[in-house]
Design a protein around this motif. Structure first.
Motif, mmCIF file in Angstrom:
data_model
loop_
_atom_site.group_PDB
_atom_site.id
_atom_site.type_symbol
_atom_site.label_atom_id
_atom_site.label_comp_id
_atom_site.label_asym_id
_atom_site.label_seq_id
_atom_site.Cartn_x
_atom_site.Cartn_y
_atom_site.Cartn_z
ATOM 1 N N SER A 15 0.815 -1.223 0.000
ATOM 2 C CA SER A 15 0.000 0.000 0.000
ATOM 3 C C SER A 15 0.848 1.272 0.000
ATOM 4 C CB SER A 15 -0.921 0.003 1.239
ATOM 5 O OG SER A 15 -0.159 0.041 2.434
ATOM 6 N N GLN A 17 2.495 4.531 -0.921
ATOM 7 C CA GLN A 17 2.031 5.513 -1.892
ATOM 8 C C GLN A 17 3.137 6.034 -2.813
ATOM 9 O OE1 GLN A 17 -1.280 6.296 -2.392
ATOM 10 N NE2 GLN A 17 -1.470 4.552 -0.993
ATOM 11 N N LEU A 19 5.008 5.229 -5.469
ATOM 12 C CA LEU A 19 4.958 4.156 -6.464
ATOM 13 C C LEU A 19 6.301 3.834 -7.120
ATOM 14 C CD1 LEU A 19 1.535 4.797 -8.218
ATOM 15 C CD2 LEU A 19 2.120 3.039 -6.552
ATOM 16 N N GLY A 308 -3.916 -2.899 -6.046
ATOM 17 C CA GLY A 308 -4.694 -1.696 -6.361
ATOM 18 C C GLY A 308 -6.061 -2.029 -6.917
ATOM 19 N N ASP A 313 -8.734 0.961 -6.398
ATOM 20 C CA ASP A 313 -8.014 2.222 -6.585
ATOM 21 C C ASP A 313 -7.510 2.279 -8.028
ATOM 22 O OD1 ASP A 313 -6.461 4.477 -6.480
ATOM 23 O OD2 ASP A 313 -5.388 3.933 -4.644
ATOM 24 N N ARG A 316 -4.521 4.541 -9.107
ATOM 25 C CA ARG A 316 -3.220 3.958 -8.752
ATOM 26 C C ARG A 316 -2.793 2.937 -9.809
ATOM 27 N NH1 ARG A 316 -0.221 3.044 -4.002
ATOM 28 N NH2 ARG A 316 0.761 0.990 -3.824
ATOM 29 N N LYS A 319 -1.419 4.778 -12.845
ATOM 30 C CA LYS A 319 -0.074 5.322 -12.597
ATOM 31 C C LYS A 319 0.987 4.230 -12.685
ATOM 32 C CE LYS A 319 -1.568 9.129 -9.572
ATOM 33 N NZ LYS A 319 -1.559 9.654 -8.184
ATOM 34 N N VAL A 320 0.692 3.082 -12.075
ATOM 35 C CA VAL A 320 1.632 1.956 -12.126
ATOM 36 C C VAL A 320 1.828 1.504 -13.567
ATOM 37 C CG1 VAL A 320 2.014 -0.444 -11.448
ATOM 38 C CG2 VAL A 320 1.083 1.181 -9.791
#
Length: 454
Positions: A15, A17, A19, A308, A313, A316, A319-320
């Motif tokens: 978890s 943040q 990344l 995620g 989420d 997220r 973004k990954v």
């Protein structure tokens, strides 16, 4: 207390943040671990290559069989990793534990059944692959020793996926490193000092597998990670097994297709002689060396993507995904350019035959022309598996070594000879990359929409 400290040492908080830091902490050990695996294959090839073109051709022709066996472990492992990471993201550690324990319980009998079946038809398989009378006995010697250890290989593969899915990628890395060092030390002893030849290479590989599964067994017994693996956690619930199978099935099928693709590739090459088989085997190994680190980055991202997705989420996940695409594409483009530029010195590491070298240099260059697309194809497959989208992952993953490559390798050599063999790989690589790019853009649009909706 010591066990708790150990768990904290190996485990990474999914978890987190930050990344880029999280992905690097998970991916780098996976990259190192799979790079070690690639180096292990390369080292075996270098040692075996010193025994002559027939020896390296025989070992190369065994690779599709090993890939076929690994397909079972990879399929179970991929399905299990997706299951574990999604349930950890949803806060259900008990269900994640049941999935992991059940997966290992399924892997052992699957490995035994496949081993017995392959040993029974081994000679026929090599003849079907086009093994010449000079290659056939060497290939049988190598495979007969290697195959009995394949169940351990399956358990090692599945254990690695479980450990990485809960964020303990460093433990998996060190396990693979130790196995590699053992293999590297035993290869020259068994091959040259004891005079066992290719049988020695197979024996060294099998002993390294025993070492790896021993470390994973200790990890689970000491309960070092988040997921509890034990007989008491094994579940025969139909819905659980179905989830593992559905997500893992495309990965298994992809690996089976890779094995079949290898069989068709070497079968198409065999008509041109032993030197051509040895040369293509070298080119395939160099291609694999580049593919495994990229796969390592993708495996490292799998836990974060699944976590995620399980937590809903979607921002997220996007973004990954963007970060991973930039990394994998960069790696694949740089590697392909490096191989094309330095193909000759790379090939010289594996063979001192002038004829084999010339053929292998050409093969390497053509095989890597469109390897830059591999980064997209590999990540998109991993992302879809992590999100539980089995059917779409099948469309992407089956392209490169399945419905694009196999028809090409069956058709092209009849039209343009050995050049057609090489062209089939390049065409499949390009086509698979374009399909993956299209699917990726569609998935990004859906994820952005999910992030905007309440």
């Amino acid at each position: 207390m010591n066990e708790g400290n150990t768990a904290l040492t190996w485990h990474v908080d999914l978890s987190d943040q930050k990344l880029p830091r999280l992905l690097l902490r998970l991916a780098i050990p996976s990259v190192i671990g799979l790079s070690i695996n690639a180096l292990q294959q390369a080292l075996n090839a270098i040692f075996v290559g010193s025994l002559g073109a027939q020896a390296i051709a025989a070992v190369s022709m065994t690779m599709p069989i090993i890939i076929l066996l690994g397909a079972i472990g990879e399929g179970i492992g991929v399905g299990t990793a997706s299951f574990i990471s999604r349930h950890l993201g949803a806060g259900d550690e008990a269900e994640a534990s049941r999935g992991a324990s059940t997966a290992l319980a399924l892997a052992a009998p699957a490995g035994l059944i496949m081993t017995v079946a392959l040993l029974a038809i081994l000679r026929w398989v090599f003849i079907a692959l086009g093994a010449s009378p000079t290659i056939l006995p060497i290939a049988i010697d190598y495979a007969t020793i290697l195959l009995p250890g394949s169940t351990l290989m399956l358990l090692t593969i599945v254990s690695g996926f479980i450990v990485r899915a809960e964020g303990s990628t460093r433990f998996s890395m060190w396990t693979m490193l130790i196995a590699f060092i053992l293999n590297a030390a035993l290869d020259p002893i068994f091959i040259f000092l004891l005079g066992l030849g290719v049988r020695g290479a197979a024996l060294a590989t099998m002993l390294s597998q025993i070492a790896a599964i021993s470390f994973y067994t200790g990890y689970f017994i000491k309960r070092t990670g988040t997921v509890l693996v034990s007989i008491s956690q094994v579940s025969l619930r139909v819905d659980l097994i179905r989830q593992l199978a559905l997500i893992g099935a495309p990965a298994t099928t992809t690996s089976i297709l890779a094995a079949l693709a290898g069989m068709f590739l070497y079968g198409a090459t065999a008509r041109f002689g032993d030197d051509f088989i040895a040369a293509v085997g070298i080119a395939v190994r160099i291609l694999t060396i580049g593919a495994l680190p990229i796969t390592g980055f993708c495996i490292g991202s799998q836990a974060v993507l699944g976590f995620g997705w399980g937590a809903r989420d979607f921002a997220r996940v996007v973004k990954v995904a963007k970060l991973m695409v930039s990394i994998t594409v960069s790696l694949s483009v740089v590697y392909s350019a490096a191989v094309v530029a330095f193909a000759r010195p790379l090939v010289k590491l594996f063979s001192d035959s002038d004829n084999v070298t010339e053929i292998a240099v050409l093969s390497c260059i053509v095989f890597h022309l469109f390897f830059g697309f591999y980064g997209i194809q590999s990540f998109v497959t991993t992302m879809l598996q992590s999100l539980g989208r089995a059917r779409l992952s099948a469309v992407v993953s089956f392209a490169r070594q399945g419905y694009l490559f196999i028809p090409a390798v069956l058709l092209f050599p009849g039209i343009s000879g050995f050049s057609g063999v090489l062209a089939s790989q390049a065409v499949a690589e390009l086509g698979a990359g374009m399909i993956a790019l299209f699917v990726m853009l569609r998935q990004f649009a859906e994820l952005r929409q999910g992030a905007r909706d309440p």
